[in-house]
Design a protein around this motif. Structure first.
Motif, PDB file in Angstrom:
ATOM      1  N   LYS A  53       0.831  -1.206   0.000  1.00  0.00           N
ATOM      2  CA  LYS A  53       0.000   0.000   0.000  1.00  0.00           C
ATOM      3  C   LYS A  53       0.864   1.253   0.000  1.00  0.00           C
ATOM      4  N   LYS A  54       1.913   1.245   0.806  1.00  0.00           N
ATOM      5  CA  LYS A  54       2.798   2.401   0.898  1.00  0.00           C
ATOM      6  C   LYS A  54       3.434   2.711  -0.452  1.00  0.00           C
ATOM      7  N   SER A  55       3.786   1.672  -1.195  1.00  0.00           N
ATOM      8  CA  SER A  55       4.463   1.858  -2.476  1.00  0.00           C
ATOM      9  C   SER A  55       3.502   2.136  -3.624  1.00  0.00           C
ATOM     10  N   LEU A  56       2.441   1.322  -3.724  1.00  0.00           N
ATOM     11  CA  LEU A  56       1.589   1.369  -4.916  1.00  0.00           C
ATOM     12  C   LEU A  56       0.498   2.437  -4.861  1.00  0.00           C
ATOM     13  N   SER A  57       0.098   2.849  -3.682  1.00  0.00           N
ATOM     14  CA  SER A  57      -0.978   3.845  -3.583  1.00  0.00           C
ATOM     15  C   SER A  57      -0.578   5.172  -4.241  1.00  0.00           C
ATOM     16  N   LYS A  58       0.720   5.396  -4.376  1.00  0.00           N
ATOM     17  CA  LYS A  58       1.207   6.631  -4.989  1.00  0.00           C
ATOM     18  C   LYS A  58       1.039   6.632  -6.511  1.00  0.00           C
ATOM     19  N   THR A  59       0.675   5.488  -7.075  1.00  0.00           N
ATOM     20  CA  THR A  59       0.550   5.370  -8.532  1.00  0.00           C
ATOM     21  C   THR A  59      -0.904   5.415  -9.010  1.00  0.00           C
ATOM     22  N   LYS A  60      -1.841   5.731  -8.115  1.00  0.00           N
ATOM     23  CA  LYS A  60      -3.285   5.672  -8.427  1.00  0.00           C
ATOM     24  C   LYS A  60      -3.675   4.254  -8.846  1.00  0.00           C
ATOM     25  N   PHE A  61      -3.158   3.298  -8.114  1.00  0.00           N
ATOM     26  CA  PHE A  61      -3.267   1.881  -8.458  1.00  0.00           C
ATOM     27  C   PHE A  61      -4.700   1.378  -8.423  1.00  0.00           C
ATOM     28  N   SER A  62      -5.077   0.636  -9.481  1.00  0.00           N
ATOM     29  CA  SER A  62      -6.347  -0.078  -9.519  1.00  0.00           C
ATOM     30  C   SER A  62      -6.030  -1.532  -9.821  1.00  0.00           C
ATOM     31  N   GLY A  63      -6.196  -2.400  -8.833  1.00  0.00           N
ATOM     32  CA  GLY A  63      -5.882  -3.805  -9.053  1.00  0.00           C
ATOM     33  C   GLY A  63      -5.653  -4.555  -7.761  1.00  0.00           C
ATOM     34  N   ILE A  68       4.722 -12.480  -1.360  1.00  0.00           N
ATOM     35  CA  ILE A  68       4.783 -13.877  -0.977  1.00  0.00           C
ATOM     36  C   ILE A  68       6.099 -14.158  -0.269  1.00  0.00           C
ATOM     37  N   LYS A  69       6.028 -14.874   0.853  1.00  0.00           N
ATOM     38  CA  LYS A  69       7.215 -15.342   1.560  1.00  0.00           C
ATOM     39  C   LYS A  69       6.969 -16.783   2.008  1.00  0.00           C
ATOM     40  N   ASN A  70       7.890 -17.671   1.675  1.00  0.00           N
ATOM     41  CA  ASN A  70       7.720 -19.092   2.010  1.00  0.00           C
ATOM     42  C   ASN A  70       6.376 -19.627   1.522  1.00  0.00           C
ATOM     43  N   ASN A  71       6.013 -19.223   0.282  1.00  0.00           N
ATOM     44  CA  ASN A  71       4.801 -19.694  -0.396  1.00  0.00           C
ATOM     45  C   ASN A  71       3.507 -19.236   0.263  1.00  0.00           C
ATOM     46  N   LYS A  72       3.566 -18.220   1.117  1.00  0.00           N
ATOM     47  CA  LYS A  72       2.368 -17.695   1.781  1.00  0.00           C
ATOM     48  C   LYS A  72       2.271 -16.187   1.564  1.00  0.00           C
ATOM     49  N   ILE A  73       1.045 -15.681   1.528  1.00  0.00           N
ATOM     50  CA  ILE A  73       0.827 -14.238   1.401  1.00  0.00           C
ATOM     51  C   ILE A  73       1.130 -13.567   2.734  1.00  0.00           C
ATOM     52  N   VAL A  74       2.070 -12.624   2.716  1.00  0.00           N
ATOM     53  CA  VAL A  74       2.413 -11.904   3.948  1.00  0.00           C
ATOM     54  C   VAL A  74       1.971 -10.445   3.883  1.00  0.00           C
ATOM     55  N   ASP A  75       1.563  -9.996   2.708  1.00  0.00           N
ATOM     56  CA  ASP A  75       1.003  -8.653   2.576  1.00  0.00           C
ATOM     57  C   ASP A  75       0.181  -8.609   1.299  1.00  0.00           C
ATOM     58  N   SER A  76      -0.885  -7.825   1.309  1.00  0.00           N
ATOM     59  CA  SER A  76      -1.708  -7.666   0.110  1.00  0.00           C
ATOM     60  C   SER A  76      -2.248  -6.250   0.067  1.00  0.00           C
ATOM     61  N   TYR A  77      -2.535  -5.803  -1.138  1.00  0.00           N
ATOM     62  CA  TYR A  77      -3.118  -4.484  -1.332  1.00  0.00           C
ATOM     63  C   TYR A  77      -4.101  -4.555  -2.489  1.00  0.00           C
ATOM     64  N   VAL A  78      -5.332  -4.137  -2.239  1.00  0.00           N
ATOM     65  CA  VAL A  78      -6.388  -4.164  -3.248  1.00  0.00           C
ATOM     66  C   VAL A  78      -7.001  -2.771  -3.337  1.00  0.00           C
ATOM     67  N   SER A  79      -7.136  -2.266  -4.563  1.00  0.00           N
ATOM     68  CA  SER A  79      -7.650  -0.908  -4.732  1.00  0.00           C
ATOM     69  C   SER A  79      -8.365  -0.773  -6.067  1.00  0.00           C
ATOM     70  N   GLY A  80      -9.291   0.166  -6.145  1.00  0.00           N
ATOM     71  CA  GLY A  80      -9.930   0.494  -7.411  1.00  0.00           C
ATOM     72  C   GLY A  80     -11.124  -0.371  -7.755  1.00  0.00           C
ATOM     73  N   SER A  81     -11.647  -0.152  -8.957  1.00  0.00           N
ATOM     74  CA  SER A  81     -12.876  -0.801  -9.399  1.00  0.00           C
ATOM     75  C   SER A  81     -12.596  -1.850 -10.463  1.00  0.00           C
ATOM     76  N   ALA A  82     -13.222  -3.016 -10.302  1.00  0.00           N
ATOM     77  CA  ALA A  82     -13.102  -4.087 -11.287  1.00  0.00           C
ATOM     78  C   ALA A  82     -14.033  -3.846 -12.464  1.00  0.00           C
ATOM     79  N   THR A  83     -15.223  -3.360 -12.177  1.00  0.00           N
ATOM     80  CA  THR A  83     -16.238  -3.087 -13.196  1.00  0.00           C
ATOM     81  C   THR A  83     -16.898  -1.753 -12.869  1.00  0.00           C
ATOM     82  N   ASP A  84     -17.993  -1.471 -13.535  1.00  0.00           N
ATOM     83  CA  ASP A  84     -18.721  -0.232 -13.264  1.00  0.00           C
ATOM     84  C   ASP A  84     -19.361  -0.235 -11.877  1.00  0.00           C
ATOM     85  N   VAL A  85     -19.556  -1.440 -11.318  1.00  0.00           N
ATOM     86  CA  VAL A  85     -20.243  -1.528 -10.027  1.00  0.00           C
ATOM     87  C   VAL A  85     -19.454  -2.278  -8.957  1.00  0.00           C
ATOM     88  N   ASP A  86     -18.480  -3.111  -9.339  1.00  0.00           N
ATOM     89  CA  ASP A  86     -17.772  -3.950  -8.380  1.00  0.00           C
ATOM     90  C   ASP A  86     -16.361  -3.442  -8.097  1.00  0.00           C
TER      91      ASP A  86
END
Length: 367
Positions: A53-63, A68-86
């Motif tokens: 979030k700290k890195s990508l939010s500065k790019t107006k990120f949508s996605g 991943i560390k040791n095959n597990k998610i250790v951080d995630s960031y989700v932002s923006g719209s997938a469709t007109d409503v979702d």
């Protein structure tokens, strides 16, 4: 005494539930709906939490993005719209574009393992009418040092068969003997179209059937499908091109154009499905360790079987662009550490998203 025993049990149950809830973030749920469950485990890692979030939010990120560390998610960031409503979620599926090439390479090596193909085979064994085919090997197609090139073609209509696509390739591809002799590398997606045509020729199956059998069914992927599937089963994002003035234009390629991306960019996947496949390819769980090393381990060239190589620090990478999507993967050779970022916006002008991902990768994959 019984009173204290029941109190202790209640405290333990509460603690377990609380710990489980802490591991859930936006886009993850505990229900059994296959559209919302992710393909890999998520854990809390306070050292890594918030980096994306700290890195990508500065790019107006949508996605959607994951560390991943040791095959597990250790951080995630989700932002923006997938469709007109979702909104975008961790389980949203995106067109992976050129990130598909590394998966196509895996399908090729799978046939090598079965004895139906050799990396040293000449292409004229399968497609004799292809220009330069008697000089080009399967390995050279995989590494894009075949001497072949083809301009981007325009297609109309909603259908295009593999046979029709092959005719277009044979009529329009160019072979440069001097380029081939020098071993010069050139990024030409047509190499992987030809590989896909060869796969269909030697197996008698469509590319889609091979992909389904090798990846979707074996790995039980729930958030992966072809762009041309009529019965859409995943939470697909629309792809948008964002102009300099901020206008967001939805992309809608015709069916023939989608079919023309055979083996090179016609798959929708969630970020966790994609990570699962590419990590299993690199670590040998799909192909076997020896075959995986033979296919993917980098040599002197910067590109090998769908992946580029960063030397300092050492990791593998690929980028995908098209139809309003921008996708990136940066992954260790053993597949245990990775940064995967899928965006449903292609921004015109400076590519700030890729720059941020490269900066993050140099730090994260160097540890």
């Amino acid at each position: 005494m019984k009173k204290y025993f029941y109190v202790l049990i209640a405290v333990l149950v509460f603690a377990v539930i609380a710990c489980y809830i802490v591991t859930l973030k936006s886009g993850d749920t505990v229900v059994s709906n296959t559209k919302t469950k992710t393909a890999i485990t998520r854990i809390v890692d306070r050292k890594e939490s918030g980096k994306l979030k700290k890195s990508l939010s500065k790019t107006k990120f949508s996605g959607t993005a994951v560390l991943i560390k040791n095959n597990k998610i250790v951080d995630s960031y989700v932002s923006g719209s997938a469709t007109d409503v979702d909104k975008n979620m961790l389980t949203t599926t995106y067109e992976i574009d050129s990130l598909q090439k590394v998966l196509t390479a895996g399908l090729v090596m799978n046939q090598v393992n079965k004895g139906k193909l050799k990396l040293t085979d000449r292409v004229n064994k399968f497609i004799p009418d292809l220009p330069g085919s008697k000089y080009i090997t399967i390995r050279e197609l995989l590494d894009m040092n075949s001497g072949l090139s083809m301009k981007k073609m325009k297609f109309s209509g909603n259908n295009l068969s593999s046979a029709e696509l092959l005719d277009v390739v044979i009529d329009n591809v160019r072979f440069d003997a001097n380029t081939k002799k020098s071993g010069k590398w050139s990024y030409q997606p047509v190499n992987f179209v030809i590989l896909s045509e060869i796969l269909e020729e030697i197996t008698g199956k469509s590319y889609k059937q091979l992909f389904d059998e090798t990846y979707i069914k074996k790995l039980k992927l729930k958030q992966t499908e072809f762009a041309y599937d009529n019965n859409i089963k995943t939470n697909r994002a629309y792809g948008y091109v964002v102009k300099g003035n901020g206008d967001r234009i939805k992309q809608n390629p015709n069916g023939a154009t989608v079919y023309s991306e055979l083996g090179t960019g016609q798959i929708y996947m969630s970020i966790t499905d994609y990570y699962k496949v590419i990590s299993f390819l690199l670590n040998g769980k799909i192909l076997g360790k020896n075959s995986a090393a033979k296919l993917y381990l980098p040599g002197k060239t910067k590109y090998r079987a769908g992946l580029y190589t960063s030397r300092k620090p050492f990791y593998r990478l690929a980028n995908g662009y098209g139809y309003g999507f921008e996708d990136h993967v940066r992954i260790s050779q053993d597949g245990k550490k990775a940064i995967v970022v899928f965006s449903n916006e292609q921004r015109k002008g400076r590519n700030n998203l890729k720059k941020k991902i490269d900066q993050l990768s140099k730090d994260y994959l160097n540890r």
